[in-house]
Design a protein around this motif. Structure first.
Motif, PDB file in Angstrom:
ATOM      1  N   THR A 101       0.843  -1.192   0.000  1.00  0.00           N
ATOM      2  CA  THR A 101       0.000   0.000   0.000  1.00  0.00           C
ATOM      3  C   THR A 101       0.883   1.247   0.000  1.00  0.00           C
ATOM      4  OG1 THR A 101      -1.777  -1.092   1.215  1.00  0.00           O
ATOM      5  CG2 THR A 101      -1.745   1.310   1.274  1.00  0.00           C
ATOM      6  N   THR A 102       0.584   2.157  -0.915  1.00  0.00           N
ATOM      7  CA  THR A 102       1.288   3.440  -0.965  1.00  0.00           C
ATOM      8  C   THR A 102       0.505   4.469  -0.150  1.00  0.00           C
ATOM      9  OG1 THR A 102       2.124   2.966  -3.179  1.00  0.00           O
ATOM     10  CG2 THR A 102       2.171   5.267  -2.460  1.00  0.00           C
ATOM     11  N   ILE A 103       1.179   5.131   0.766  1.00  0.00           N
ATOM     12  CA  ILE A 103       0.536   6.155   1.575  1.00  0.00           C
ATOM     13  C   ILE A 103       1.289   7.484   1.423  1.00  0.00           C
ATOM     14  CG2 ILE A 103      -0.351   4.485   3.245  1.00  0.00           C
ATOM     15  CD1 ILE A 103       1.894   5.360   5.139  1.00  0.00           C
ATOM     16  N   HIS A 104       0.552   8.567   1.628  1.00  0.00           N
ATOM     17  CA  HIS A 104       1.138   9.902   1.608  1.00  0.00           C
ATOM     18  C   HIS A 104       0.904  10.542   2.970  1.00  0.00           C
ATOM     19  CE1 HIS A 104       1.545   9.459  -2.692  1.00  0.00           C
ATOM     20  NE2 HIS A 104       0.252   9.233  -2.807  1.00  0.00           N
ATOM     21  N   PRO A 105       1.915  11.164   3.543  1.00  0.00           N
ATOM     22  CA  PRO A 105       1.745  11.760   4.868  1.00  0.00           C
ATOM     23  C   PRO A 105       1.070  13.123   4.789  1.00  0.00           C
ATOM     24  CG  PRO A 105       3.959  12.176   4.095  1.00  0.00           C
ATOM     25  CD  PRO A 105       3.286  11.333   3.027  1.00  0.00           C
ATOM     26  N   LEU A 106       0.613  13.587   5.939  1.00  0.00           N
ATOM     27  CA  LEU A 106       0.203  14.976   6.093  1.00  0.00           C
ATOM     28  C   LEU A 106       1.433  15.808   6.437  1.00  0.00           C
ATOM     29  CD1 LEU A 106      -2.971  14.519   8.333  1.00  0.00           C
ATOM     30  CD2 LEU A 106      -2.903  14.817   5.852  1.00  0.00           C
ATOM     31  N   ILE A 107       1.399  17.059   6.060  1.00  0.00           N
ATOM     32  CA  ILE A 107       2.419  17.985   6.509  1.00  0.00           C
ATOM     33  C   ILE A 107       1.748  19.068   7.345  1.00  0.00           C
ATOM     34  CG2 ILE A 107       2.332  19.363   4.370  1.00  0.00           C
ATOM     35  CD1 ILE A 107       5.399  19.779   4.811  1.00  0.00           C
TER      36      ILE A 107
END
Length: 265
Positions: A101-107
């Motif tokens: 699974t590819t995830i993107h973080p919050l900034i």
């Protein structure tokens, strides 16, 4: 979040790096697996194998975010929602069969009372909490438009689908399927307006939170485990250009875990 799940049948699994929490159980597992499969330095590894609980998995994801190295966790901790079942045997076969699974973080970008600017990333959520016995007073804007002139509450959080079953769920926020392009904006013990239960936002939305009466009603902001005290303004958005990779056994993947949580009672 634009998260997706791929079955990486061509994933290289020859070179493994093992990391663990500092518990006796996790250290023993790391040593046993290293003897069995061999171990290389993390920068040379095809896969990082994390041994511990969810806290270690979050730390490992943060550490290797953007490197292209997938993380496969095995539970040697307490909760283990982000981890696979621990077994010493057939590890390479499990890695070959795993879904990625590819995830993107919050900034999070925060400004404190002194005017100092802070930046931190979050895989689960960005949360704001009152620091004293007095409730926080917050103004909430989405994409530059004020949506709540005043929210009186203990706090508020912005959660990713990956984090929707963590603090967000405890605050009665919605559980989000892992592939959904959404963020959860969830109040924590809202007093006014009492009927506001939060919002679902597109993953490209930017959330700006201004702290009203910040000198009298101080608020802290946390991105996963990093806390900034006495903030006056916090902005949160997804960092879509940065990827993290997490692996699950196909018979008990993340989608299945989230569906199980949805039907718990």
């Amino acid at each position: 979040m634009n998260q997706h799940v791929d079955a990486r049948t061509n994933l290289q699994t020859e070179k493994l790096a093992f990391v663990s929490s500092d518990t006796d159980e996790a250290i023993a597992a790391r040593e046993a697996l290293s003897r069995h499969y061999g171990s290389v330095e993390a920068e040379d590894a095809d896969v990082i194998v994390a041994l511990g609980g969810d806290g270690l998995m979050l730390q490992t994801l943060h550490r290797f975010m953007g490197t292209g190295k997938p993380i496969y966790g095995m539970n040697r901790g307490s909760v283990g929602f982000l981890m696979n079942e621990f077994r010493e045997e057939d590890l390479r076969a499990r890695l070959k069969a795993a879904d990625v699974t590819t995830i993107h973080p919050l900034i999070m970008e925060a400004v404190d009372l002194d005017g100092t600017q802070h930046m931190a990333r979050a895989i689960n959520e960005v949360s704001l909490l009152r620091q004293t016995s007095q409730a926080a007073r917050l103004k909430v804007s989405v994409d530059g438009r004020v949506r709540l002139e005043e929210l009186v509450c203990d706090g508020i959080l912005v959660a990713t689908p990956a984090g929707s079953t963590a603090y967000n769920l405890s605050a009665h926020g919605p559980i989000l399927p892992i592939s959904s392009p959404l963020l959860a904006l969830t109040p924590i013990s809202a007093f006014r307006p009492r009927r506001w239960r939060g919002a679902l936002l597109p993953d490209h939305a930017r959330v700006d939170i201004d702290i009203l009466d910040s000198d009298k009603r101080p608020v802290s902001a946390s991105a996963d485990h990093r806390e900034i005290r006495n903030v006056v303004r916090v902005s949160v958005r997804e960092e879509s250009s940065l990827d993290g990779l997490i692996m699950f056994d196909p018979d008990h993947g993340w989608d299945e875990r989230i569906l199980t949580e949805m039907f718990r009672y």
